[in-house]
Each structure stands twice: as C-alpha cells, then as structure tokens.
Design a protein around this motif. Structure first.
Motif, PDB file in Angstrom:
ATOM      1  N   GLN A 469      -8.728  -0.428  -3.450  1.00  0.00           N
ATOM      2  CA  GLN A 469      -8.505  -0.810  -2.091  1.00  0.00           C
ATOM      3  C   GLN A 469      -9.041   0.204  -1.717  1.00  0.00           C
ATOM      4  N   GLN A 470      -8.800   1.105  -1.619  1.00  0.00           N
ATOM      5  CA  GLN A 470      -8.585   2.791  -1.427  1.00  0.00           C
ATOM      6  C   GLN A 470      -9.946   3.189  -0.910  1.00  0.00           C
ATOM      7  N   ARG A 471     -11.115   2.543  -1.684  1.00  0.00           N
ATOM      8  CA  ARG A 471     -12.248   3.234  -1.521  1.00  0.00           C
ATOM      9  C   ARG A 471     -12.971   2.054  -0.126  1.00  0.00           C
ATOM     10  N   CYS A 472     -12.316   0.960   0.688  1.00  0.00           N
ATOM     11  CA  CYS A 472     -12.103   0.155   1.303  1.00  0.00           C
ATOM     12  C   CYS A 472     -12.769  -0.054   2.972  1.00  0.00           C
ATOM     13  N   ARG A 473     -13.603   1.426   3.442  1.00  0.00           N
ATOM     14  CA  ARG A 473     -14.393   2.302   4.229  1.00  0.00           C
ATOM     15  C   ARG A 473     -14.605   0.905   5.116  1.00  0.00           C
ATOM     16  N   PHE A 474     -15.408   0.675   4.067  1.00  0.00           N
ATOM     17  CA  PHE A 474     -15.709  -1.250   5.810  1.00  0.00           C
ATOM     18  C   PHE A 474     -14.528  -2.106   6.561  1.00  0.00           C
ATOM     19  N   PHE A 475     -13.487  -1.676   6.031  1.00  0.00           N
ATOM     20  CA  PHE A 475     -12.168  -2.463   6.950  1.00  0.00           C
ATOM     21  C   PHE A 475     -12.319  -2.253   7.851  1.00  0.00           C
ATOM     22  N   GLY A 476     -11.444  -2.444   9.347  1.00  0.00           N
ATOM     23  CA  GLY A 476     -11.238  -1.458  10.197  1.00  0.00           C
ATOM     24  C   GLY A 476     -11.614  -2.970  11.540  1.00  0.00           C
ATOM     25  N   TYR A 477     -11.969  -2.136  12.353  1.00  0.00           N
ATOM     26  CA  TYR A 477     -12.121  -2.668  13.640  1.00  0.00           C
ATOM     27  C   TYR A 477     -13.092  -3.180  14.021  1.00  0.00           C
TER      28      TYR A 477
END
Length: 728
Positions: A469-477
């Motif tokens: 889950q911590q590799r999900c830099r593609f999450f965000g605003y």
C-alpha cells in the motif's frame, strides 16, 4: 471561519481551544472549502483532546491517527501542531521518516506552512537533526528562555543516532530545568515503519521479560520518551496494521485513535480499484521485471505504451487545456538500483530519439513510423476525455512536452551516477517530469502531479499488506485530471491491491465505530496478503479463516447464555428442516434478516480466545457486507431441538486448556436412512449458525454433566475471508 470559534472536547483530557496560530494557518489553506476546514479542525482537536494536559503535568499517552496514502496527513499534523501551540505545548518533535528526502520534505513543508512572516519567525524555532553538543543545547535552551516563548519544532530522521542525541539533549540539566513538566508533542510520521520493535516475535519466546531485545530505533524512542516527563506520542500512518497488532503491553501500542477524513478531491484505492478499474492496466507476465527471475534485456513494449500515453496526457492537460502546471510519471521497477539505472537508460534514449524524429520533416519514414506508434496509444490516452483535439494537434504539442521533460534518477545517495540520491526536484521548472527509482519512491515521498505509474515490480512470496500500500504514490488529489491517469501493474499486484482496498475499508469502518479495546485488535484480511512484517508481531497474533465450518467453545457465561438462548428460541417461529427419524438428528431452522443475526451473535457471550476474536471479526465482517448490500439474511438452526438434556460431548483438557472435543454429529446410514451429519445441515450459499445444546463428559465433578449452549458457524465459499487478531 471566525476567531470566535472555540473547540471543546469534553470526553478528552482537557479542553481544546482554537487560537491565533491555528486560525492563521486555516485562513491560508485556500485549496480547502469551508466544510473541509471544519473537518480538519474537528479531527485535529479530537486528537489533541486525548493528549496529556500540557500545563505542568506528569504523564504520557500514545495515540493513532489513521489516514489514506497521499491523503493529506502532513496537513493534519501541521494543524495539530498549531493547535498544540495554541494550547500550551512548548516543544514538538517530528519523526520525519527514515530517509533524508523525507526529512527535507517535512522540514520544508513545516517552514512553508508556519514561517510565513517575520512575526512567525519569532514564534517558532525550527531545528533539524540537532545534536546534544553545547552549541545546539545552548541554542534550544536560550529559545526556551525568550520572552515571547517560541515553540521549539524539531524534525529528525527516524534513526537511533539522532533520536538518542535528542534524548541526551532533553536530559541535559539546562533543558530539563527550563522545560519542567510542560507538554511535549511527538509526531511519528509513517509510524508503522522503523519505530516498532522488530524483536517482538523472538522476545515472546523468552521466559524472562528482562532479557527482551529491542531494535535500535525502538530502544532510542523509549530513551527519548523516558526523558520527557509530560509527553503525548501521536502515530500517523495510512497502514495501521503494525501499530494495531503489536502487543498491548508494548509502550508504543496506541491507547486511542482518530480516523482522518480526506478532502473531496482525494482519489485513493477505492477511486482506482473499485470506482474506475479501467484506469488499471495489466503488464504482461513476460514483461514483469525481476532482477533474478526475469532480468529484461530490452525495453518492454508496455513501458513504451505507457510513455506515449503519458506524453499525450501532458500535451492535453498542461499544454492544450492548461488545467495543470505540470504532470509527472513514476517508474518503479525493483529495489535493486541496477534496475533503475537500466530503466533510466532506456527511457532517456527513447525520449531523445522521439524528440529527434518528431522534429524531422513530415515525409520522413522514421517520423511516420513513430506517429503510427503514437496513434495506436492515442485512443487509450483520450478514451475518457470528451471533445478531444485531433491527433495532429496533440502530436504538435507532444514534441514541446518532450523538449520540456526532466528525467530524474531517484536512488540512494551513494551512487556516483547521481549528484544526490535525495535531489530536490524543482517541479515548476518543467511541464513534465519522469521519475525512475527504487525504495526512495516508496513510503512518504510525494510525487507531485503524478499521472502515469509504471510499476513492473512483483513479489515472489506473499506480500505484506502495509508494504504494497505504501508504494501507491499514484493516490492523492487527482480528481481534476483523473481521466489522464493510468496505473500499469502486474496481474498479481492488481489482485493484491483489490484485496487490500477491501481490507482497508473494513479496517476504517471498524475504527470509526469502535474504540481500540472494543475492536479487540482484530482485522479482516484475505489469504493473498500478510498484515505486516512478522518480526514486529508477537506469537500472540493468530490467523483464522472465516470459511467452512467452525465451532465455538462457550465455556464461560453458561447461565447467561442459557437464559438468552431459551428466550430467543421461544420468541421465534422455527420450521422443521427434515425428518431424519431420531431426536438426535432432527433439527429446526429460521431465516432472519442479517441485522437480527448480528444481534444474536452480539448477545451470545464468548470469552475464550480465539473464539472471542472469531465472534468479533464475524460481526464486523457481516456489518461490512450488509452495508455493501452483499448479504441480506442468514439462517439459524436449532440442533436436536427435542432432546431436553442436549447431546453428550466430551470436554478435553490439554495443558490446562479446556475445549469441547467435537460438537458436530457425523454422517451415518442406519436402516437405509442416510444422515448427512451436522455439517450437512446448512444452506450452501448462506451464512448459517447452529445452536447446540451440549451435556459435557469430564472426569471432574465441576464439569461432568454440565449443560450449556454453544454455536457452530458455517461460512459459505463466496463469503469466506480471513481474520487476524492479537491475544492479550
């Protein structure tokens, strides 16, 4: 927002007031609407209200703040900081990650958000990685003594060296005398990483707690805590599996928690893997990189496609629509730095080649071939966008994007090919950024404007839920440009993330509705994933499947359960299941709405471990399924309803552990009448609960001939899941 607002949390340890520092910060958060500002304040105040009163008190407490990945946790703890200052805290310590890029990122954000004027510079004193030498001690000591009482803000790497130095500094006579018993706030960002004791599992095997081992970072945190007579330790994380599952006796086990609400424009796991699964594209197995098992020798076609989709997206969103100032792409192939070097070589050569070819005359064969390649990815890039400009217009802008693309290698600082492994990226200096790296692109690092993620990284063994889950830099605003976002992943990783998103939503729902003690530290997780690193968990952590048949051993609260079950039976209208010819084999059943079944389970008392964990997690999971409209009803069976004494079952005693041998009667064929066994008494596609009346056989007068009710539970395959919990 007005200066008249006062926040009061009566259930906490003290009244939290909204003061000048917080009002000033909230006023400058222009990207938030009024509702989002109110939520931010409310949740920050809730955290602070549970902290130890900062005014001349002795005490300590640990709390947990749970957000989503890339959801604004930094904004939350910045707001918590200003509220803490407004309410009397004299110092705030930030554990800012394990890498220098995260330390710099946190320090710079705090300075940007708090040090906005010369007046504020008098109110805050910021120190990064201070040492316990005379110079730093004197500076901080003098800051404490200043007339306007500035708040001391200290950002440090989460490492044994700097935390130990800070413990020495706060143990010095000068600082101790000046600080006294006034409150210190410790904010542990990414609290599930490095802070927890990695020797927890081995320690649980030791007979003497005085022989326990402690990992160096964990031990240094304990030293720092012991140097602060009045402090509150707040763990911030998007992956709370570790903090939730560590043993309750651990000094870092949280005593309260707050679930953080993301802003309306947030796009997290649910946005990608549930609401918009078409944004997730599978990397073919033969193109999934592994430095040992599949060490690719040439650039994979899926990466070429991803690059072209990305460049078209930047041309649209930045150059043509002018919605964004810049966009970025992240390529995360493997933790081995050689992989990053290989991928950056490929990407650099490709981008350079494409720029050269697109500058050629329109009739050039090389340019025509390249345009044909881009045209194949044009439909994917604009698939979700209305009123799309022509392919020719977009390609005219793609050349400009290529010429304004900066490519960054983000790997460890000891690599001679890189000026700095923690190079500061000037995001506004280009319309396009491509970041290629390894673990520095993991947890905590914010990739600004991230549109395309290419992550051909796959785990050979079972993944840890919190790690992936911590590799999900593609999450965000990213809501404003979500239609140009794509995530390229191996098929196995896609399945892991789908599993995790469901797991995450269950955890958040549980945390919102219960205290940590009510949760009994239970979480539901599929078989594909481990919750976290095994070494931080004691042997008390157990894992049981919610599938097939399971029996309870209700050896406590016997009289209360008898009264409750018999009242329940008398209030219901049961039907005959089937006539199998004997009292022992004949049973009744009733079909009930799922909420009634949950209430029955909730009121039936189970005290033994792990059955209590099974009951708790079953209730939580059923509530989740009911909310998702995945289950409407279940069945309750009254087994051997006409046997007043119940059915006789042996009570086993192994190492002073009592359990009923087997409550289920087996299959039989008696005179041509086949009985399928108790485990055949069920509805195949529904959750079923069997009520068993049992008369115990045991060699002690205390238990022999004791009558009680206990339960058998059947979880159908389509509802099967796994629970993980900790025994205390």
């Amino acid at each position: 927002m007005t200066s008249k607002i006062k926040i009061i949390k009566e259930e906490g340890n003290f009244e939290v007031k909204l003061g000048e520092r917080t009002l000033e910060l909230i006023k400058r958060l222009e990207k938030l609407n009024e509702e989002e500002k109110e939520t931010l304040l409310k949740e920050s105040a809730e955290i602070l209200s549970h902290c130890v009163n900062p005014i001349d008190t002795i005490g300590q407490i640990t709390g947990l703040a749970v957000g989503y990945v890339q959801s604004g946790k930094t904004m939350s703890f910045t707001t918590l900081s200003t509220l803490a200052i407004d309410n009397g805290f004299r110092a705030i310590i930030y554990f800012a990650g394990t890498k220098n890029n995260l330390l710099e990122q946190t320090t710079n954000r705090l300075k940007r958000d708090l040090l906005t004027s010369s007046k504020n510079r008098k109110n805050y004193k910021v120190y990064q990685n201070p040492l316990s030498d005379d110079n730093h001690t004197n500076n901080i000591h003098n800051a404490f003594k200043q007339r306007n009482s500035p708040t001391i803000l200290i950002t440090i790497l989460k490492s044994e060296k700097y935390i130990t130095e800070l413990a020495k500094l706060f143990s010095s006579y000068e600082i101790k005398t000046e600080l006294g018993n006034n409150g210190v706030l410790i904010i542990d960002d990414e609290a599930d990483q490095a802070s927890l004791n990695r020797y927890a599992r081995s320690n649980c095997k030791s007979a003497d707690w005085e022989e326990n081992q402690y990992s160096s970072t964990y031990a240094s945190i304990l030293k720092l805590k012991s140097s602060l007579p009045n402090h509150s330790y707040i763990q911030y994380t998007a992956t709370p599996q570790g903090p939730l599952l560590i043993n309750l006796m651990d000094l870092l086990s949280p005593e309260f928690h707050v679930v953080l609400t993301p802003g309306g424009a947030y796009t997290g796991g649910k946005a990608f893997f549930v609401d918009n699964p078409d944004l997730i594209l599978a990397i073919p197995p033969k193109e999934v990189y592994h430095h040992k098992k599949n060490n690719l020798t040439e650039c994979p076609e899926s990466l070429v496609n991803a690059l072209q989709v990305y460049l078209i997206g930047v041309a649209l969103q930045v150059n043509i629509y002018e919605k964004e100032e810049f966009l970025s792409m992240m390529i995360h192939a493997d933790r081995e730095t050689d992989a990053s070097k290989k991928f950056i070589s490929w990407v650099s050569n490709i981008i350079t080649s494409w720029g050269d070819k697109l500058a050629l005359p329109d009739s050039d064969p090389g340019k025509l071939e390249l345009l044909s390649s881009f045209e194949k990815n044009y439909n994917e890039a604009v698939r979700r966008i209305d009123s799309t400009p022509s392919f020719e217009k977009i390609m005219f802008e793609v050349l400009e994007v290529i010429l304004d693309t900066n490519i960054h290698l983000v790997i460890g600082k000891n690599n001679p090919e890189v000026k700095s492994g923690n190079e500061k990226i000037d995001w506004n200096n280009a319309s396009s950024h491509i970041l290629i790296g390894a673990d520095l692109l993991d947890r905590g690092f914010t990739v600004e404007g991230l549109a395309i993620t290419y992550m051909p990284r796959n785990s050979v063994s079972k993944s840890n839920a919190d790690t992936i889950q911590q590799r999900c830099r593609f999450f965000g605003y990213k809501k404003s440009y979500l239609d140009s976002c794509r995530v390229y992943l191996p098929i196995d990783s896609i399945l892991d993330y789908c599993e995790y998103v469901e797991h995450e939503e269950i955890i958040r729902k549980q945390l919102k509705s219960s205290t940590l003690r009510e949760l009994e530290q239970v979480m539901v997780l599929g078989d594909q994933l481990n919750p976290t690193r095994n070494n931080i968990l004691s042997d008390d952590v157990i894992r049981h499947k919610l599938n097939g048949w399971r029996q309870m051993n209700a050896l406590e609260h016997i009289n209360e359960n008898i009264e409750y079950v018999e009242n329940f039976i008398s209030s219901q209208s049961f039907e005959i299941y089937e006539d199998y010819g004997t009292v022992q084999r004949n049973h009744k059943f009733i079909k009930l709405p799922i909420n009634d079944v949950i209430e029955f389970l909730n009121k039936f008392k189970i005290a033994g471990v792990p059955d209590a964990l099974r009951k708790s997690s079953t209730i939580q999971y059923l509530r989740y399924l009911a909310d998702k409209s995945k289950i409407d009803y279940a069945y309750i069976f009254l087994m051997a309803y006409d046997a007043p004494e119940g059915r006789e079952r042996r009570l086993n005693d192994v190492n002073e552990h009592l359990f009923i041998n087997n409550i289920f009667m087996g299959r039989s064929n008696d005179g041509g009448e086949t009985y399928p066994g108790d485990k055949g008494i069920k509805m195949d596609d529904s959750l079923c609960i069997q009520i068993h009346k049992v008369k115990l056989k045991h060699n002690s007068s205390k238990w022999n001939q004791t009558k009680l009710y206990t339960l058998g539970l059947y979880y159908p395959e389509e509802l099967s899941h796994t629970l993980i919990g900790i025994v205390n």
